[in-house]
Design a protein around this motif. Sequence first.
Motif: not given
Length: 82
Positions: A43-47
């Motif tokens: 759930x951690x953003x790709x960016x």
Amino acid sequence: MGELSTSIKGIGPSRQATLSAVGINTLEDLRGINLIEVSNQTGIAVSTLRSWQQMALLQMIPGIDKQFAEGLVKSSIPDTYA
């Protein structure tokens, strides 16, 4: 604290535990991740993952520490050579 939480700005104990749950415990692990796959698992953003991965890669270069790597990533230096 683990290696990631002491070496990468933005990874504290909670994020360290999240990453550890999917097998990412070291800078070497972080350097080799598939960004989309890990984002889907955590759930951690790709960016965010991309920034952390770039910081981990930069720290392989002698003389580049946590703070210097963070400054380079924030100034988009790694993207210039991608």
